[in-house]
Design a protein around this motif. Sequence first.
Motif, PDB file in Angstrom:
ATOM      1  N   ALA A  82       0.869  -1.112  -0.074  1.00  0.00           N
ATOM      2  CA  ALA A  82       0.135   0.023  -0.116  1.00  0.00           C
ATOM      3  C   ALA A  82       0.912   1.261  -0.042  1.00  0.00           C
ATOM      4  O   ALA A  82       2.184   1.163   0.599  1.00  0.00           O
ATOM      5  N   GLY A  83       0.407   2.293  -0.710  1.00  0.00           N
ATOM      6  CA  GLY A  83       1.178   3.571  -0.802  1.00  0.00           C
ATOM      7  C   GLY A  83       0.489   4.793  -0.082  1.00  0.00           C
ATOM      8  O   GLY A  83      -0.503   4.334   0.545  1.00  0.00           O
ATOM      9  N   ALA A  84       1.055   5.861  -0.414  1.00  0.00           N
ATOM     10  CA  ALA A  84       0.426   7.080  -0.233  1.00  0.00           C
ATOM     11  C   ALA A  84      -0.712   7.620  -0.927  1.00  0.00           C
ATOM     12  O   ALA A  84      -1.370   8.688  -0.638  1.00  0.00           O
ATOM     13  N   GLY A  85      -1.036   6.924  -2.149  1.00  0.00           N
ATOM     14  CA  GLY A  85      -2.155   7.457  -3.071  1.00  0.00           C
ATOM     15  C   GLY A  85      -1.689   8.933  -3.463  1.00  0.00           C
ATOM     16  O   GLY A  85      -0.764   9.259  -3.749  1.00  0.00           O
ATOM     17  N   ASN A  86      -2.556   9.530  -3.569  1.00  0.00           N
ATOM     18  CA  ASN A  86      -2.687  11.051  -3.962  1.00  0.00           C
ATOM     19  C   ASN A  86      -2.551  11.902  -2.731  1.00  0.00           C
ATOM     20  O   ASN A  86      -2.779  13.257  -2.903  1.00  0.00           O
ATOM     21  N   MET A  87      -2.115  11.256  -1.510  1.00  0.00           N
ATOM     22  CA  MET A  87      -1.837  12.198  -0.447  1.00  0.00           C
ATOM     23  C   MET A  87      -1.240  13.444  -0.618  1.00  0.00           C
ATOM     24  O   MET A  87      -1.464  14.660  -0.073  1.00  0.00           O
ATOM     25  N   PHE A  88      -0.129  13.447  -1.222  1.00  0.00           N
ATOM     26  CA  PHE A  88       0.974  14.702  -1.390  1.00  0.00           C
ATOM     27  C   PHE A  88       0.714  15.352  -2.381  1.00  0.00           C
ATOM     28  O   PHE A  88       1.566  16.196  -3.116  1.00  0.00           O
ATOM     29  N   SER A  89      -0.315  14.973  -3.647  1.00  0.00           N
ATOM     30  CA  SER A  89      -0.235  15.549  -5.050  1.00  0.00           C
ATOM     31  C   SER A  89      -0.371  17.156  -5.038  1.00  0.00           C
ATOM     32  O   SER A  89       0.398  17.874  -5.855  1.00  0.00           O
ATOM     33  N   GLU A  90      -1.129  17.403  -4.112  1.00  0.00           N
ATOM     34  CA  GLU A  90      -1.531  19.067  -4.100  1.00  0.00           C
ATOM     35  C   GLU A  90      -0.076  19.913  -3.682  1.00  0.00           C
ATOM     36  O   GLU A  90       0.207  20.815  -4.138  1.00  0.00           O
ATOM     37  N   ASP A  91       0.318  19.437  -2.592  1.00  0.00           N
ATOM     38  CA  ASP A  91       1.433  19.996  -2.069  1.00  0.00           C
ATOM     39  C   ASP A  91       2.840  20.048  -2.755  1.00  0.00           C
ATOM     40  O   ASP A  91       3.406  20.998  -2.991  1.00  0.00           O
ATOM     41  N   VAL A  92       3.113  18.637  -3.450  1.00  0.00           N
ATOM     42  CA  VAL A  92       3.912  18.837  -4.465  1.00  0.00           C
ATOM     43  C   VAL A  92       3.708  19.406  -5.566  1.00  0.00           C
ATOM     44  O   VAL A  92       4.702  20.250  -6.045  1.00  0.00           O
ATOM     45  N   ALA A  93       2.537  19.730  -6.246  1.00  0.00           N
ATOM     46  CA  ALA A  93       2.173  20.733  -7.231  1.00  0.00           C
ATOM     47  C   ALA A  93       2.538  22.164  -6.804  1.00  0.00           C
ATOM     48  O   ALA A  93       3.125  22.831  -7.581  1.00  0.00           O
TER      49      ALA A  93
END
Length: 336
Positions: free
Chosen positions: A114-125
């Motif tokens: 299992a991974g982090a999914g989209n948890m960090f997508s907005e912050d990284v963007a």
Amino acid sequence: MEDQNQCTTRDEQLKNLNLPKVLIHGPPGFSSVLQPPFSQKFHILNHSSLPLHKFAATHAHHCSSVAAVLCDGGYPVTADVLRLLPSLRLLVTASAGTDHVDLEECRRLGVRVAGAGNMFSEDVADLAVGLLIDVMMKISAANRCLRERILVVSRDFPLASIFKLTGKKVGIVGLGKIGLEVAHRLEAFGCMISYNSRSKKTFVSYPFYSSVVELATNNNVLVLCCALNDQTRHMINREVMLALGKGGIIVNVARGALIYEKELLRCLMEREIGGAGLDVFENEPLVCEEFFSLDNVVLSPHAGFSTLESHDGICQLVGRNLEAFFSNKPLITPII
């Protein structure tokens, strides 16, 4: 008082005997990711004070019965690591990427991941756009000049090398969730978006380029958002950088080894490209010190996931994945 403490210790040991063993594979302090109430449902093993192979040698009785591993992105889970944990059934990573995990071996052994999914997508963007603005408008370089009492009016600060973001052509390498978030943000600046990905996306109208060199040729900026694997390692080489051109800018918020770092340094120092914003590096946690003296480079310590909101979110997510697995429920963010 001593008898009471001994009883408490025995009670904790007896309770732990009936709980699934979860090994924490990460830096000191990483165990805080698994917080109550989830941490109270597992027997937590933490080897951060010892290399894992030494921990396994001195705690073989524990490692032989570890059911799950919670790992940090900077701590590889290789075939050798998996061999140390013969009872492993689940691996949960708190990282957005999986290049530190031998997924093929996990599949072979039947280990769920299992991974982090989209948890960090907005912050990284958000960070990607911040790095790009900083490089183009030389915010960090200007800050250093002012702190060193170099006045802009004296023309010691190179105003002529400042560019505006509005209207620039931006090529995104990897149009997954993070890449799409970057694209949406840059559209607000009037940027013209195109992309390279493993395949053309039918749900977007952005121009698609099957070659990274072709993408670089047709854009002012490259933003790297793709996964690191054997096919993408060092994909941003000198040929790509020269195609991007003297005013071109590279932003990397994905993985450091996507870029051939020695060639990037050469192109930056010889002004064959305009600049770079880097949150990741080829040999993390080490950063090549030659970057430090370059005013056309903005550096960030792999911080795209470090907001308070994301930390709270990942704490919940890893706990929910562990709880779901040991309750025979579907993983929340399955990879395998």
